[in-house]
Design an enzyme around this catalytic site. Sequence first.
Site, PDB file in Angstrom:
ATOM      1  N   GLN A  42      -4.934  -1.708   9.625  1.00 40.96           N
ATOM      2  CA  GLN A  42      -4.627  -2.932   9.030  1.00 40.96           C
ATOM      3  C   GLN A  42      -5.552  -4.149   9.744  1.00 40.96           C
ATOM      4  O   GLN A  42      -5.175  -4.183  11.045  1.00 40.96           O
ATOM      5  CB  GLN A  42      -3.528  -3.004   8.661  1.00 40.96           C
ATOM      6  CG  GLN A  42      -2.939  -4.346   7.820  1.00 40.96           C
ATOM      7  CD  GLN A  42      -3.778  -4.280   6.445  1.00 40.96           C
ATOM      8  OE1 GLN A  42      -3.914  -3.413   5.813  1.00 40.96           O
ATOM      9  NE2 GLN A  42      -3.803  -5.351   5.872  1.00 40.96           N
ATOM     10  N   ASP A  95     -11.326   3.354   3.905  1.00 40.51           N
ATOM     11  CA  ASP A  95     -11.443   1.949   4.063  1.00 40.51           C
ATOM     12  C   ASP A  95     -12.957   1.577   3.677  1.00 40.51           C
ATOM     13  O   ASP A  95     -13.502   0.560   3.450  1.00 40.51           O
ATOM     14  CB  ASP A  95     -11.143   1.135   5.536  1.00 40.51           C
ATOM     15  CG  ASP A  95      -9.981   0.179   5.140  1.00 40.51           C
ATOM     16  OD1 ASP A  95      -9.733  -0.421   4.144  1.00 40.51           O
ATOM     17  OD2 ASP A  95      -9.409  -0.169   6.223  1.00 40.51           O
ATOM     18  N   LYS A  98       0.794  -1.226   0.096  1.00 40.75           N
ATOM     19  CA  LYS A  98       0.038  -0.135   0.033  1.00 40.75           C
ATOM     20  C   LYS A  98       0.764   1.228   0.049  1.00 40.75           C
ATOM     21  O   LYS A  98       0.714   2.193  -0.760  1.00 40.75           O
ATOM     22  CB  LYS A  98      -0.971   0.042   1.250  1.00 40.75           C
ATOM     23  CG  LYS A  98      -1.977  -1.298   1.032  1.00 40.75           C
ATOM     24  CD  LYS A  98      -2.776  -1.063   2.360  1.00 40.75           C
ATOM     25  CE  LYS A  98      -3.805  -2.270   2.197  1.00 40.75           C
ATOM     26  NZ  LYS A  98      -4.792  -2.851   3.294  1.00 40.75           N
TER      27      LYS A  98
HETATM   28  N1  GUN Z   1      -7.005  -6.679   5.677  1.00 37.66           N
HETATM   29  C1  GUN Z   1      -7.260  -7.614   4.861  1.00 37.66           C
HETATM   30  N2  GUN Z   1      -8.093  -6.519   3.691  1.00 37.66           N
HETATM   31  C2  GUN Z   1      -8.125  -5.294   4.385  1.00 37.66           C
HETATM   32  C3  GUN Z   1      -8.766  -4.145   4.110  1.00 37.66           C
HETATM   33  O1  GUN Z   1      -9.270  -4.039   2.958  1.00 37.66           O
HETATM   34  N3  GUN Z   1      -8.447  -3.161   4.851  1.00 37.66           N
HETATM   35  C4  GUN Z   1      -7.911  -3.179   6.013  1.00 37.66           C
HETATM   36  N4  GUN Z   1      -7.838  -2.165   6.821  1.00 37.66           N
HETATM   37  N5  GUN Z   1      -7.579  -4.472   6.269  1.00 37.66           N
HETATM   38  C5  GUN Z   1      -7.508  -5.412   5.760  1.00 37.66           C
END
Ligand code: GUN
Length: 288
Positions: free
Chosen positions: A96, A119, A52
């Site tokens: 996350q 998100d 990311k």
């Molecule tokens: N863990 C796996 N996919 C995601 C996501 O789309 N957002 C977040 N915050 N954590 C994740």
Amino acid sequence: MSQILHSSSVKKLITKGLKAECKSLRENNIFPQLKVILVGSDPASLIYTANKKKYCEKIGAICEIVALDEKISEADFRKTIDQINKDELVHGCIIQLPLPKHLSHLDVGHLVVKEKDVDGFNPENLYALMRNGNDSKDFISCTPKGILTLMQESQIAVAGKHVVIVGRSMIVGKPLAMLLTNHNATVTLAHSQTENLKTLTKSCDILVSAIGKANFIDETYISANKNQVIIDVGMNTDAQGQLCGDVHYERVVNLVSAITPVPGGVGPMTIVSLAQNLLQASKNKLSL
Ligand code: GUN
């Protein structure tokens, strides 16, 4: 021949636009900034968050991974998020997942303010998705948004189609069901308790698997008509330690009209969506 839905060309196209958008924001003294809160050192989360950051920086945005100790107290964890919520220079923040056990009871959707909730987990953003207001200022969860973008850019129509989604998570299954319903698909949300799952999966036009079980969907779940589209959201490791999806690719690839590979299918689209949401958050701040 099946169409392999690689995300690379779609990603390349969108990245070009995001770079230009970010440049123009910077010229207006807006420096899009994302904070990624990472608690502990879950190996998959370390890779996802690094990816990311890399992509945000590629488009010209700022991204900091806020790495917190595995054992951080709930009070300190909340304090860190509050500070980010108040930081005028930060446009987006994600926590996350998964969180360590002692924090997993927390409703992350309530922690990040809606203006920075790139998100799409905040109740107001979820309500916007339910309402189908079509307001591009709202944030749609990244994986569902990425799946829709990939299908749209690959000329796969969803309107009027029967979509079966296997997996009812807050991150993928549920918001994707809502998003595709808003785009006029007829959606069945299936899960571990669904009876006659194979009858459902064989009868749909588009099958989305988001269950996190390596190679679970094999040829016995697929129609003999070779006309289905398969979207594989899984990121699993198989018995040999290799990355693989929920779909047994080799057994299914020649039985369908289109299929996403793992890796290189849905995964990169999730990051693209996150960057789109971040730039949207930065633009939204301009109009506040
Ligand atoms: N863990 C796996 N996919 C995601 C996501 O789309 N957002 C977040 N915050 N954590 C994740």
